[in-house]
Design an enzyme around this catalytic site. Structure first.
Site, short mmCIF file in Angstrom:
data_model
loop_
_atom_site.label_atom_id
_atom_site.label_comp_id
_atom_site.label_asym_id
_atom_site.label_seq_id
_atom_site.Cartn_x
_atom_site.Cartn_y
_atom_site.Cartn_z
N LYS A 1 43.40 47.66 43.47
CA LYS A 1 42.23 48.24 42.79
C LYS A 1 41.01 48.04 43.67
O LYS A 1 40.70 46.93 44.08
CB LYS A 1 42.04 47.54 41.44
CG LYS A 1 40.85 48.09 40.65
CD LYS A 1 40.75 47.44 39.28
CE LYS A 1 40.37 45.98 39.39
NZ LYS A 1 40.13 45.37 38.06
N THR B 1 40.89 40.33 28.55
CA THR B 1 40.47 41.55 27.86
C THR B 1 41.45 42.70 28.06
O THR B 1 41.28 43.76 27.46
CB THR B 1 39.08 41.99 28.33
OG1 THR B 1 39.13 42.29 29.72
CG2 THR B 1 38.05 40.91 28.07
N ASP C 1 47.25 43.02 40.18
CA ASP C 1 46.25 42.75 41.22
C ASP C 1 46.91 41.95 42.33
O ASP C 1 48.02 41.43 42.19
CB ASP C 1 45.03 42.01 40.65
CG ASP C 1 45.41 40.74 39.90
OD1 ASP C 1 46.21 39.94 40.43
OD2 ASP C 1 44.93 40.56 38.77
N ARG D 1 39.69 29.66 35.66
CA ARG D 1 39.25 30.78 36.51
C ARG D 1 38.01 30.43 37.31
O ARG D 1 37.66 31.15 38.25
CB ARG D 1 39.01 32.02 35.64
CG ARG D 1 40.30 32.68 35.17
CD ARG D 1 40.05 33.77 34.15
NE ARG D 1 39.73 33.22 32.83
CZ ARG D 1 39.53 33.97 31.75
NH1 ARG D 1 39.60 35.28 31.84
NH2 ARG D 1 39.25 33.39 30.59
N ASP E 1 51.78 38.86 35.06
CA ASP E 1 50.54 38.14 35.34
C ASP E 1 50.61 36.77 34.68
O ASP E 1 51.50 36.51 33.86
CB ASP E 1 49.33 38.92 34.83
CG ASP E 1 48.08 38.69 35.67
OD1 ASP E 1 48.04 37.68 36.40
OD2 ASP E 1 47.14 39.50 35.58
#
Length: 317
Positions: free
Chosen positions: A198, A229, A175, A100, A224
């Site tokens: 979002k 989390t 997303d 990431r 995804d």
């Protein structure tokens, strides 16, 4: 059957020994004999208990939690094989940690994904085999060959067997960044796409969830690459429910599932959450909503093909 003249050996450090053993069983060879422990001060100690001279060595290790320990175990093990004159060393990383951090999102950010690529190469790996990088461009960070497997065929096959293709299904993405992945699912399930947008209109103002696409009365499958989390995933599921979705399912290749993830998924409207075993799911995180599929067969097939110098691209279908 393996007919290559050079011997093939599969070794594992401590991140995912169960998956490594299943891969070796699928390939049809015993696990390599090695031991990865620590000294009393926490330094990692690697002992290889069999010869690897001239062998085609595959080191199976996900750099999941504890990320730094698992990364160092892999680097030290690769160094040990290099110094033991292995013929070729392939770092098999079902989950590539630090993916990431692939760009400078703001001033003075590190590009850690590139640093990890350099460390793996410097340690002595000749090749990398991984699955569903968070950012596909990370392949370009390596100066050695990288085979990038995709988890989509495994996940899609499960949903096809569950009859999702014949039902009123919409493939959703939590997303904007996962649109391409959702499009691949939608094509194979012959389903439309819904996108959850979002936004935070201004500082200290609650996020607004806009659902782009018709989900009213539909069964929605959220897709995804990894769930950490589960905050964005659950917020997306709640937005879909508010927009009239009938049932909500979710899937991801990598179940990082840190912090409050398990509690959030358990309390969410998600009916079933499907992941693979690229990251081991500890017993305390097993809940009825989570189903785990094995990636051992596809990694075993890729290892066979790399060993035999055959194309790996057929595994993407």
């Amino acid at each position: 059957m393996i007919t290559h003249g050079t011997s093939i050996k599969i070794f594992s450090a401590n991140s995912n020994p169960k998956l490594a053993k299943e891969i070796a069983e699928c390939v049809g060879i015993p696990m390599g004999k090695a031991e990865v422990t620590t000294f009393s001060d926490g330094e990692i100690s690697v002992n290889i208990h069999e010869t690897v001279r001239g062998a085609d060595v595959f080191v199976v290790q996900s750099t999941s939690f504890p990320s730094n320990d698992n990364l160092m175990e892999m680097l030290i093990m690769i160094d040990a094989f290099k110094r033991a004159s292995a013929g070729r060393i392939t770092a098999v990383m079902p989950y590539y940690g630090y993916a990431r951090q692939d760009r400078k999102a703001k001033a003075r950010d590190p590009i850690t994904a590139k640093l990890i690529a350099d460390l793996i190469t410097t340690a002595g790996a000749d090749r990398v085999l991984t699955m569903d990088l968070h950012a596909p461009q990370i392949q370009g960070f390596f100066s050695i060959p990288l085979d990038h497997l995709v988890g989509l065929p495994i996940l899609v096959q499960y949903y096809l067997e569950c009859g999702f293709e014949d039902q009123d299904v919409v493939v959703g993405t939590p997303d904007i960044g996962s649109v391409n992945r959702a499009r691949g699912f939608a094509y194979r399930l012959n389903a439309p796409i819904a996108i959850i947008d979002k936004r935070r209109p201004r500082a200290n103002v609650a996020e607004v969830m806009n659902v782009i696409g018709d989900v009213k009365g539909k069964k929605v499958l959220l897709v995804d690459d990894l769930i950490d989390t589960a905050g964005t995933l659950v917020e997306g599921a709640n937005a879909l429910l508010a927009n009239g979705a009938k049932e909500i399912y979710a899937c991801a290749t990598h179940g990082v599932l840190s912090g409050p993830a398990i509690e959030r998924i358990q309390d969410s409207p998600i009916k079933e959450f499907l992941i693979t075993d690229t990251i081991p799911l500890p017993p305390e995180k097993h809940i009825d909503k989570i189903k785990v599929l094995s990636v051992a067969p596809i990694f075993a097939e890729a290892i066979d093909r790399i060993y035999e110098d055959l194309p790996v691209s057929t595994l993407f279908e």
